[in-house]
Enzyme design. Structure first.
Site, PDB file in Angstrom:
ATOM      1  N   CYS A 168       0.739  -1.273   0.302  1.00 51.88           N
ATOM      2  CA  CYS A 168       0.185   0.385  -0.126  1.00 51.88           C
ATOM      3  C   CYS A 168       0.620   1.363  -0.183  1.00 51.88           C
ATOM      4  O   CYS A 168       1.521   1.418  -1.015  1.00 51.88           O
ATOM      5  CB  CYS A 168      -0.851  -0.226   1.156  1.00 51.88           C
ATOM      6  SG  CYS A 168      -2.467   1.545   0.626  1.00 51.88           S
ATOM      7  N   HIS A 181      -3.728  -4.766   0.401  1.00 48.68           N
ATOM      8  CA  HIS A 181      -2.853  -5.346   1.724  1.00 48.68           C
ATOM      9  C   HIS A 181      -3.313  -6.938   2.097  1.00 48.68           C
ATOM     10  O   HIS A 181      -3.658  -7.547   2.489  1.00 48.68           O
ATOM     11  CB  HIS A 181      -3.889  -4.448   3.209  1.00 48.68           C
ATOM     12  CG  HIS A 181      -2.957  -2.982   3.317  1.00 48.68           C
ATOM     13  ND1 HIS A 181      -2.535  -2.855   4.281  1.00 48.68           N
ATOM     14  CD2 HIS A 181      -3.793  -1.793   2.567  1.00 48.68           C
ATOM     15  CE1 HIS A 181      -2.586  -1.695   4.449  1.00 48.68           C
ATOM     16  NE2 HIS A 181      -3.009  -0.833   3.642  1.00 48.68           N
ATOM     17  N   GLU A 200      -0.889  -9.106   3.615  1.00 44.43           N
ATOM     18  CA  GLU A 200      -0.847  -9.263   5.213  1.00 44.43           C
ATOM     19  C   GLU A 200      -1.972  -9.734   6.158  1.00 44.43           C
ATOM     20  O   GLU A 200      -2.223 -10.564   6.525  1.00 44.43           O
ATOM     21  CB  GLU A 200      -0.034  -7.960   5.700  1.00 44.43           C
ATOM     22  CG  GLU A 200      -0.891  -7.028   6.241  1.00 44.43           C
ATOM     23  CD  GLU A 200      -1.199  -5.819   5.402  1.00 44.43           C
ATOM     24  OE1 GLU A 200      -1.632  -4.630   5.943  1.00 44.43           O
ATOM     25  OE2 GLU A 200      -0.419  -6.075   4.385  1.00 44.43           O
TER      26      GLU A 200
END
Length: 273
Positions: free
Chosen positions: A123, A230, A232
């Protein structure tokens, strides 16, 4: 420990954020450096040893000494980059800024790209990679270009972090395509800025349907990659995301073995190029 871990677990530096740059933080609180735990868990799950990097923007020799001990650099999401870093004045729609973080991350990425040390940007991290190479940003997609779709599916507006916002088209033959093994990939979306002009020596590796650049990678053999979403958030559930983190960690382990045979022996050089 997972059998998928590299035989050597590389040390990955993750940058932090100044607490007071975050919306809603009372100014009376002590100064702190913070970062979402999810990034550390995702890196660790892929086989890394995570290292939290302080924002020593006024102490480049110490920052360089930290960098020297890393096998890779991960730049997480966060607040907007100061437009001054790409030659613009601040628009009213631009959000909170963290100048110390800007300086530290841009310096780390420039060092890493120059030396071929693996870099992964998530990001804001994608945006830092782009600006570090002379690229520019849309400060606010919605107000600056009416052709862009909605990208700001923020948790503060009631969206879950794993909300699938749209799909991206991955460029055939790109390094990202080899990792994700898909052409149309669903992603989450928590940003209101994006790449306007691409930085030097970078390639576009994924785009949204409205044309916004969603992923970039370096032109050289060294691992340099950024994605606008994102991943993660999905590390534990999405095999494609695991492949992205896994490729980054493998690249960092390979870099360490090629450049530091005595893994993490003290390195004395602290000069900043």
């Amino acid at each position: 420990m997972s059998a998928d871990f590299p035989s050597y677990r590389p040390t990955i530096g993750l940058t932090t954020q100044t607490l007071h740059s975050i919306d809603g933080i009372p100014p009376a609180l002590p100064s702190s450096w913070v970062m979402n735990q999810r990034y550390f868990h995702a890196a660790t799950a892929a086989g890394a040893v995570p290292w939290m990097i302080p924002l020593l923007d006024d102490d480049l020799p110490t920052l360089r000494a930290i960098y020297e001990r890393l096998d890779g650099v991960l730049i997480p999401g966060g607040v907007d980059i100061n437009p001054a870093e790409y030659g613009e004045s601040v628009r009213p729609e631009c959000g909170n800024l963290d100048p110390a973080r800007d300086l530290v991350e841009l310096q780390l990425v420039r060092w890493a790209i120059a030396e071929g040390k693996p870099v992964l940007g998530l990001c804001r991290g994608l945006q830092i990679i782009n600006v570090s190479q002379g690229g520019t940003m849309w400060q606010d997609l919605a107000s600056q270009n009416a052709t862009f779709h909605k990208h700001d599916f923020f948790p503060t507006a009631g969206f879950e972090r794993d909300h699938i916002a749209h799909e991206v088209t991955v460029v055939e033959g790109s390094r990202l395509a080899q990792m994700l093994n898909c052409v149309r990939c669903p992603v989450n979306s928590m940003h209101h800025q994006g790449i306007k002009t691409l930085g030097r020596d970078l390639l576009v590796s994924a785009t949204a349907d409205d044309g916004l650049i969603e992923a970039i990678e370096g032109q050289t053999d060294g691992f340099c990659m950024g994605v606008q979403w994102h991943p993660e958030v999905f590390e534990m559930t999405d095999p494609h995301t695991r492949q992205l983190f896994g490729a980054f960690i493998e690249a960092a382990a390979s870099w360490a073995k090629a450049n530091d045979p005595v893994f993490h022996a003290p390195r004395m050089g602290v000069g900043a190029p």
